[in-house]
Design a protein around this motif. Structure first.
Motif, PDB file in Angstrom:
ATOM      1  N   SER A  80       0.930  -0.805  -0.142  1.00  0.00           N
ATOM      2  CA  SER A  80       0.022   0.215  -0.172  1.00  0.00           C
ATOM      3  C   SER A  80       0.723   1.131   0.113  1.00  0.00           C
ATOM      4  O   SER A  80       2.358   0.793   0.022  1.00  0.00           O
ATOM      5  N   PRO A  81       0.206   2.733  -0.282  1.00  0.00           N
ATOM      6  CA  PRO A  81       0.812   3.946  -0.376  1.00  0.00           C
ATOM      7  C   PRO A  81       1.811   4.243   0.839  1.00  0.00           C
ATOM      8  O   PRO A  81       3.070   4.405   1.168  1.00  0.00           O
ATOM      9  N   ILE A  82       1.125   3.633   2.252  1.00  0.00           N
ATOM     10  CA  ILE A  82       1.716   3.465   3.466  1.00  0.00           C
ATOM     11  C   ILE A  82       2.605   3.016   3.143  1.00  0.00           C
ATOM     12  O   ILE A  82       4.653   2.849   4.123  1.00  0.00           O
ATOM     13  N   ASP A  83       2.774   1.652   3.170  1.00  0.00           N
ATOM     14  CA  ASP A  83       5.099   0.753   2.666  1.00  0.00           C
ATOM     15  C   ASP A  83       5.788   1.669   1.902  1.00  0.00           C
ATOM     16  O   ASP A  83       6.692   1.580   2.673  1.00  0.00           O
ATOM     17  N   ARG A  84       4.680   2.502   1.305  1.00  0.00           N
ATOM     18  CA  ARG A  84       6.153   2.949   0.617  1.00  0.00           C
ATOM     19  C   ARG A  84       6.443   3.865   1.115  1.00  0.00           C
ATOM     20  O   ARG A  84       7.730   4.422   1.075  1.00  0.00           O
ATOM     21  N   LEU A  85       5.798   5.005   1.481  1.00  0.00           N
ATOM     22  CA  LEU A  85       5.665   6.048   2.233  1.00  0.00           C
ATOM     23  C   LEU A  85       6.928   5.916   3.731  1.00  0.00           C
ATOM     24  O   LEU A  85       7.747   6.745   4.064  1.00  0.00           O
ATOM     25  N   GLN A  86       6.690   4.661   3.789  1.00  0.00           N
ATOM     26  CA  GLN A  86       8.394   4.495   5.174  1.00  0.00           C
ATOM     27  C   GLN A  86       9.338   4.086   4.686  1.00  0.00           C
ATOM     28  O   GLN A  86      10.409   4.603   5.161  1.00  0.00           O
ATOM     29  N   GLU A  87       9.248   3.344   3.455  1.00  0.00           N
ATOM     30  CA  GLU A  87      10.429   3.103   3.641  1.00  0.00           C
ATOM     31  C   GLU A  87      11.329   4.358   2.412  1.00  0.00           C
ATOM     32  O   GLU A  87      12.060   4.267   2.939  1.00  0.00           O
ATOM     33  N   TRP A  88       9.722   5.430   2.314  1.00  0.00           N
ATOM     34  CA  TRP A  88      10.831   6.532   1.843  1.00  0.00           C
ATOM     35  C   TRP A  88      11.189   7.742   2.378  1.00  0.00           C
ATOM     36  O   TRP A  88      12.222   7.545   2.886  1.00  0.00           O
ATOM     37  N   LEU A  89      11.104   7.389   3.590  1.00  0.00           N
ATOM     38  CA  LEU A  89      10.376   8.335   4.363  1.00  0.00           C
ATOM     39  C   LEU A  89      12.429   7.699   5.377  1.00  0.00           C
ATOM     40  O   LEU A  89      13.010   8.688   5.578  1.00  0.00           O
ATOM     41  N   HIS A  90      12.318   6.837   5.973  1.00  0.00           N
ATOM     42  CA  HIS A  90      13.241   6.086   6.797  1.00  0.00           C
ATOM     43  C   HIS A  90      14.132   6.622   5.869  1.00  0.00           C
ATOM     44  O   HIS A  90      15.803   6.973   6.138  1.00  0.00           O
ATOM     45  N   ARG A  91      14.654   6.491   4.110  1.00  0.00           N
ATOM     46  CA  ARG A  91      15.401   6.464   3.446  1.00  0.00           C
ATOM     47  C   ARG A  91      16.008   7.437   3.134  1.00  0.00           C
ATOM     48  O   ARG A  91      17.375   7.867   3.017  1.00  0.00           O
ATOM     49  N   GLU A  92      15.141   8.290   3.118  1.00  0.00           N
ATOM     50  CA  GLU A  92      15.313  10.219   2.999  1.00  0.00           C
ATOM     51  C   GLU A  92      15.694  10.717   3.676  1.00  0.00           C
ATOM     52  O   GLU A  92      16.426  11.748   4.400  1.00  0.00           O
ATOM     53  N   ARG A  93      15.489  10.542   4.868  1.00  0.00           N
ATOM     54  CA  ARG A  93      15.767  10.569   6.270  1.00  0.00           C
ATOM     55  C   ARG A  93      17.573  10.310   6.684  1.00  0.00           C
ATOM     56  O   ARG A  93      18.511  11.396   7.094  1.00  0.00           O
ATOM     57  N   GLU A  94      17.717   9.480   6.517  1.00  0.00           N
ATOM     58  CA  GLU A  94      19.152   8.636   6.507  1.00  0.00           C
ATOM     59  C   GLU A  94      20.123   9.460   5.921  1.00  0.00           C
ATOM     60  O   GLU A  94      21.037   9.526   6.174  1.00  0.00           O
ATOM     61  N   GLU A  95      19.763   9.304   4.253  1.00  0.00           N
ATOM     62  CA  GLU A  95      20.334  10.058   3.156  1.00  0.00           C
ATOM     63  C   GLU A  95      20.932  11.882   3.514  1.00  0.00           C
ATOM     64  O   GLU A  95      21.384  12.178   2.951  1.00  0.00           O
ATOM     65  N   SER A  96      19.305  12.519   4.590  1.00  0.00           N
ATOM     66  CA  SER A  96      19.387  13.597   4.623  1.00  0.00           C
ATOM     67  C   SER A  96      19.982  14.016   5.127  1.00  0.00           C
ATOM     68  O   SER A  96      21.604  14.609   5.623  1.00  0.00           O
ATOM     69  N   TRP A  97      20.441  12.979   6.686  1.00  0.00           N
ATOM     70  CA  TRP A  97      21.287  13.554   7.606  1.00  0.00           C
ATOM     71  C   TRP A  97      23.126  12.578   7.571  1.00  0.00           C
ATOM     72  O   TRP A  97      23.801  13.175   8.020  1.00  0.00           O
ATOM     73  N   LYS A  98      22.873  12.054   6.366  1.00  0.00           N
ATOM     74  CA  LYS A  98      24.490  11.843   6.179  1.00  0.00           C
ATOM     75  C   LYS A  98      24.807  12.814   5.394  1.00  0.00           C
ATOM     76  O   LYS A  98      26.002  13.653   5.831  1.00  0.00           O
ATOM     77  N   LYS A  99      24.285  13.892   4.515  1.00  0.00           N
ATOM     78  CA  LYS A  99      24.158  14.916   3.579  1.00  0.00           C
ATOM     79  C   LYS A  99      25.023  15.668   4.911  1.00  0.00           C
ATOM     80  O   LYS A  99      25.528  17.456   4.072  1.00  0.00           O
ATOM     81  N   MET A 100      24.027  16.140   5.744  1.00  0.00           N
ATOM     82  CA  MET A 100      24.728  17.187   6.859  1.00  0.00           C
ATOM     83  C   MET A 100      25.352  16.752   7.292  1.00  0.00           C
ATOM     84  O   MET A 100      26.633  17.748   8.502  1.00  0.00           O
TER      85      MET A 100
END
Length: 247
Positions: free
Chosen positions: A227-247
């Protein structure tokens, strides 16, 4: 006005008459007005002492009692900030749970919806919850005149959250570590149903949000595994991790 239904039940070898004040009549459940009768309070208060039921609720930290449940009932009578109705399986002599609208705000035209299923005596308990939420959603839009209904569940309840799209509830985000019980914390999925979502589904279903027991069962079976919920969870986790690493 409430519709009164009287049922005969055998209790300890004697027949007692139980009165159900039906506020919203449904197909497989009726939503009934609570009372302070002992047989009602006795069912209701026990749910909030059950560890399985309160696992993801604020309740269950301190013991609930008949007296506390009566106080809550009196609070419902005293104000207009919350509507709480007991879920009664059609033609049965017990309540399976409670569904409520709270934080009703006529200025911003929104409210919160919550539900607790306390008695699971039938394979149809899932549909009981679905119709109860459906009927309460209809009441919020049609009678209260709200334009937004808010809900939230911990991520562990994602299977239940996936079903809510069938009633017009859309996932909006995931709040990190929003719910805590003891030393455990959970992310919470936030979702809402907007008036326009409700009206679209109502039109598609010939004027009623509830499509009928059989149709709802078929719709649940045909939901995609992801469902969109599954994709949202995966996307949020990935984006948070990548954004944190860039900072």
């Amino acid at each position: 006005m409430c519709n009164e239904r009287r049922s005969k039940v055998k209790d300890g070898g004697s027949e007692n008459s139980r009165k159900f004040d039906i506020f919203i009549e449904g197909e497989i459940v009726d939503l009934c007005v609570p009372s302070n009768e002992s047989w009602v309070i006795d069912q209701w208060y026990r749910w909030f002492n059950d560890e399985k039921i309160t696992a993801y609720l604020d309740q269950g930290v301190f013991p609930n009692t008949v007296e506390k449940q009566k106080e809550f009932y009196e609070m419902l009578l005293a104000g207009n900030e919350r509507i709480a109705l007991l879920i009664r399986p059609k033609s049965e002599n017990y309540f399976s749970g409670v569904v409520s609208l709270s934080f009703i705000d006529f200025k911003t035209r929104q409210c919160d919806l919550s539900m607790v299923i306390g008695e699971i005596r039938s394979p149809s308990s899932l549909l009981y919850g679905m119709e109860a939420k459906c009927r309460m959603t209809e009441h919020a839009f049609e009678k209260l005149g709200v334009e937004r209904i808010n809900t939230g569940q911990v991520v562990d309840l994602i299977k239940w959250q996936r079903l809510h799209v069938l009633l017009g509830y859309q996932i909006e985000g995931i709040a990190r570590k929003k719910f805590r019980k003891g030393y455990k914390v959970w992310d919470v999925m936030m979702s809402s149903c907007l008036l326009e979502d409700y009206l679209k589904l109502k039109e598609m279903r010939n004027g009623s949000l509830w499509p009928g027991k059989q149709k709802m069962f078929e719709m649940i079976k045909n939901l995609p595994e992801e469902s969109p919920i599954d994709r949202l969870q995966e996307w949020l986790h990935r984006e948070r991790e990548e954004s944190w690493k860039k900072m």
